[in-house]
Scaffold this active site. Sequence first.
Site, PDB file in Angstrom:
ATOM      1  N   SER A 261     -29.449 -28.317 -13.650  1.00  0.00           N
ATOM      2  CA  SER A 261     -30.778 -27.438 -14.090  1.00  0.00           C
ATOM      3  C   SER A 261     -32.328 -28.422 -13.633  1.00  0.00           C
ATOM      4  O   SER A 261     -31.239 -29.685 -13.343  1.00  0.00           O
ATOM      5  CB  SER A 261     -31.346 -27.706 -15.824  1.00  0.00           C
ATOM      6  N   LYS A 262     -32.900 -28.618 -14.014  1.00  0.00           N
ATOM      7  CA  LYS A 262     -33.888 -29.784 -13.577  1.00  0.00           C
ATOM      8  C   LYS A 262     -33.969 -30.674 -13.558  1.00  0.00           C
ATOM      9  O   LYS A 262     -33.853 -31.914 -13.413  1.00  0.00           O
ATOM     10  CB  LYS A 262     -35.080 -29.009 -13.351  1.00  0.00           C
ATOM     11  N   ARG A 263     -33.647 -31.001 -15.315  1.00  0.00           N
ATOM     12  CA  ARG A 263     -33.897 -32.210 -16.437  1.00  0.00           C
ATOM     13  C   ARG A 263     -32.070 -33.098 -15.067  1.00  0.00           C
ATOM     14  O   ARG A 263     -32.527 -34.383 -15.636  1.00  0.00           O
ATOM     15  CB  ARG A 263     -32.899 -31.718 -17.662  1.00  0.00           C
ATOM     16  N   GLY A 265     -31.620 -33.170 -12.328  1.00  0.00           N
ATOM     17  CA  GLY A 265     -32.771 -33.558 -11.375  1.00  0.00           C
ATOM     18  C   GLY A 265     -33.549 -34.745 -11.306  1.00  0.00           C
ATOM     19  O   GLY A 265     -33.715 -36.440 -10.591  1.00  0.00           O
ATOM     20  N   ASP A 266     -34.334 -34.458 -12.474  1.00  0.00           N
ATOM     21  CA  ASP A 266     -34.582 -36.005 -13.158  1.00  0.00           C
ATOM     22  C   ASP A 266     -33.945 -36.854 -13.168  1.00  0.00           C
ATOM     23  O   ASP A 266     -34.692 -38.222 -13.047  1.00  0.00           O
ATOM     24  CB  ASP A 266     -35.749 -35.105 -14.009  1.00  0.00           C
TER      25      ASP A 266
END
Length: 505
Positions: A261-263, A265-266
């Site tokens: 998920s994008k999270r 990546g963050d």
Amino acid sequence: MARKVRVRFAPSPTGPLHIGGVRTALYNYLFAKKHKGDFVLRIEDTDSQRFVPGAEEYIIEAFTWLGLQFNEGTHLGGPYAPYRQSDRKEIYKKYVDVLLEKGAAYIAFDTPGELEAKRKATDNFQYDASTREGMRNSLTLSKDEVDSLINAGQQYVVRFRIEADRDVIVNDAIRGEVKYNSSVLDDKVLYKSADNLPTYHLANIVDDHLMEITHVIRGEEWLPSAPLHVLLYRAFGWEDTMPQFAHLPLLLKPEGNGKLSKRDGDRLGFPVFPLEWKDPKTGEISSGYRESGYLPEAVINFLALLGWNPGNDQEIIPMEELIQLFSLEKCSKSGAKFDYEKGKWFNHQYIQLKSNEEIAKLYYPLLEEKGIDVCLEYTETVVGLVKERVNFVQELWDQSFFFFEAPASYDEKVVKKRWKEESPAQMSELAGILQQIEDFSAHNQEEIVKAWIESKGYHLGNIMNAFRLAVVGESKGPHMFDITAAIGKDETISRLNKAIRDIKL
Ligand code: GLU
């Protein structure tokens, strides 16, 4: 006669394209190219609630950057235009009517409130063969009642009438035959009168049929929709031209537990989008592979191997070879861990594979930004000397600044270790030796300087370490004489003199 291979990438413009979507598009592209087929971009924007401005343009820009050329699409037109579903509204209405006439679909008037009440009253309520008789729809109301409700402006939906307890087989190129029982499916909404728009399922099937799509290659998250899609093809009588399905494995978190998920990546500091994206509502910026310094070729190669492999352990596979080697049968069924470090490794490899000229052209703007005025040829020489030390073009500066400017300061730790009491005198002597060298090539300098060191009985390491400190300011960099040959005699001597003057013990 076999049909011409036609595949489509069919994103919904609900935000930036996730890297998993890029992989799906890439596999479609490879498959199309391998079979000399067509690669179509269709924009599936029938869910007006989730539409995000700029998303379609973003998607097109991302593929342009990656070098994945479509044959037809919203931006290109083509024989099956239009390619944006919101421009095809009239077409869908016609096909909804076909299903209604065949009795394969029916009109339902149940309001959101009524549906909510049912869901509350019955555990796991599903609108299907077992419950539709108890609802307000064209199966339970008379034709007159239905007509008068519609005439009175009552909103309705059209639902697919799914027969209970039938086997539905999805033939998947990666997973083989996947069997479902139709009772697990609900009577899906195909169309809503409120916005005159079909839902994803109907528009997707009608368009795949009309656009003569032969293979549907998409993410695993769509597998649960596939039995419904098979039933829709059957209801229309289009079984003979039903596309071959292929559901790609999920991209998993680097740790392997769950979907990327994008999270993630963050949290771990890597991009999950091909290009930087600015959320039009919040203004929040998400990083992209392009802006992070990735070469498109590296991203392609990296993604190609996330869920597919050529059957051996070859890893560096440029596009032309990927096209030759790709096959759906070699795609894996199980999820692929997103190994971000591997992505960096691919970028490193592709930097080495590219010519010094190509990399210099990418580096040049960074030098200009720093106000460095050199020619491209010189930049090329520098790139050739240091590129094996970097994963990204941006890292070149840290590895090569001393080719462009004299050190502004000297690393204290290195001074302590490498600058000896006798260093100033020795460096001054070295400057005199260098001054007399006519042919300042790396090779010639090395020969003369080493002969001098030997004749004097100096310690080779001590001289070379102090020399490097004077020229670079620290203890890094490529071969010493490659550096001095590049910066030239005058600059080398001036740096030696500066060091003698400025380095304090
Ligand atoms: N519009 C769907 C998506 O956003 C398409 C899925 C499919 O390929 O059928 O991915």
